[in-house]
Enzyme design. Structure first.
Site, PDB file in Angstrom:
ATOM      1  N   SER A 122     -11.160  -4.910   0.185  1.00 22.70           N
ATOM      2  CA  SER A 122     -10.004  -5.302  -0.625  1.00 22.70           C
ATOM      3  C   SER A 122     -10.335  -5.037  -2.083  1.00 22.70           C
ATOM      4  CB  SER A 122      -9.701  -6.790  -0.411  1.00 22.70           C
ATOM      5  OG  SER A 122      -8.768  -7.265  -1.362  1.00 22.70           O
ATOM      6  N   TYR A 152     -12.388 -15.778  -0.258  1.00 23.94           N
ATOM      7  CA  TYR A 152     -11.947 -14.454   0.183  1.00 23.94           C
ATOM      8  C   TYR A 152     -12.678 -13.367  -0.614  1.00 23.94           C
ATOM      9  CZ  TYR A 152      -8.737 -10.645   1.448  1.00 23.94           C
ATOM     10  OH  TYR A 152      -8.198  -9.465   1.905  1.00 23.94           O
TER      11      TYR A 152
END
Length: 352
Positions: A177, A190
């Site tokens: 990501s 995350y």
């Protein structure tokens, strides 16, 4: 004499520019050249919904034999794959947190590929969990689940699939990501999982080079409107509030509510049958390029728009102090102004 030297320097400079351009052009043509799909076999994790679901359908449509790992093969998304994809696509019950599931998946793949297919050509580690909320709010279960799925799950799948990947001279695609490139407030666990996945991928890329196995990271931007990454947001929010002590509730009350209101109003949370938008074709063809280009890049950054792509490019060029400032300013701007801990009202429950 001076004039001759000046002319020679001009010739050398022109030759360098032309040579550089030709090298760039030649390298681009080589990199864009793709291998044939043939009878290549790939495993994709996290195919119940979102990126994994769409990617499984797309790669099946261009000829790959796809083993689609689903958390629950009886889920709606898995059943749609069964109906919408070809008979060549096979569903695999796969919770990447469980050794027995991954062992069973590897055994199933071994039993369902032919000798001429020579193992696995590709493993796409796509399964992921994202919980929005500042670190102090998140429960330990929420934090550990993100690490277990996003990082340890990917490592577990790779560890157990490596013999098949080595046999297939294949590729490992780890879906990271842009949160593995920059730290974003509200995504601490995350980001931690994605930063770690980036570091792991970088080392694995060097270790696997001697086996002619390419390790690639794909770094999507915010495609949450086209995926189900945040469908559990409201439940996560209530779990956070439920585990907060009285002091934390009093301190964060207004801020906590404003934060989660801003996420909810952005329009990508909550359970729904279909996403608000679909993944663009260029998104899916980028995965195709990562799998099939003869000389793939080690990293593919995929952004939802040209403007976000330009912003991300500029961010990578800025000193970290400057990029941190812009990220923090954007975070503050996304929240309504509120005073921490000054409300007299009592919030025993927050529900949506």
């Amino acid at each position: 004499m001076d004039e001759l030297v000046f002319i020679l320097l001009q010739i050398l400079l022109a030759a360098a520019i032309i040579g550089g351009f030709l090298c760039w052009l030649f390298q681009g043509l080589i990199c864009k050249a793709q291998l044939e799909v043939g009878n290549k076999v790939i495993l994709i994790t996290g195919c119940d919904t979102g990126i994994g679901h769409e990617l499984a359908k797309y790669l099946d449509s261009i000829g790959f034999q796809v083993f689609a790992g689903c958390l629950d093969t009886s889920s709606e998304g898995a059943q749609r794959l069964r109906v919408e994809a070809s008979n060549n696509l096979k569903l695999v019950n796969l919770d990447v947190r469980r050794d027995d599931h991954v062992d069973a998946a590897v055994h199933y793949i071994q039993e369902n590929i032919s000798p001429e297919q020579q193992g696995l050509y590709g493993v796409v580690n796509n399964a992921g969990v994202c919980v929005c909320g500042e670190f102090e709010w998140q429960t330990w279960d929420q934090i550990s689940k993100q690490i277990e799925v996003n990082l340890l799950g990917s490592m577990r799948v790779i560890k157990k699939c490596l013999p098949l990947v080595k046999a297939g001279q294949g590729r490992i695609i780890n879906v990271s990501s842009v949160a593995g490139l920059f730290g974003y407030p509200g995504l601490s666990a995350y980001c931690a999982s994605k930063y770690a996945l980036e570091g792991f991928s970088q080392v694995l890329r060097l270790e696997m080079e001697k086996f002619n196995i390419k390790v690639i990271t794909v770094q999507p931007g915010d495609f949450s409107k086209a995926t189900n990454l945040l469908t559990s947001h409201h439940r996560n929010m209530n779990e956070m509030w439920g585990e907060m002590d009285a002091t934390a509730r009093q301190e964060y009350q207004n801020y906590f509510t404003a934060y989660h209101d801003s996420v909810a109003k952005s329009g990508f949370t909550g359970e729904r049958r279909k996403p608000f938008s679909s993944l663009p074709q260029t998104f899916l063809t980028s995965f195709q390029a990562a799998l099939l280009q003869k000389n793939p890049s080690g990293r593919y950054v995929l952004m939802p728009s040209n403007s976000s792509r330009i912003r991300m490019t500029l961010m990578t060029l800025l000193p970290s102090m400057v990029s941190d400032y812009f990220i923090a300013a954007r975070y503050r701007k996304s929240l309504p102004k509120c005073d921490l801990g000054r409300s007299q009202a009592s919030l025993n429950t927050i529900t949506y």
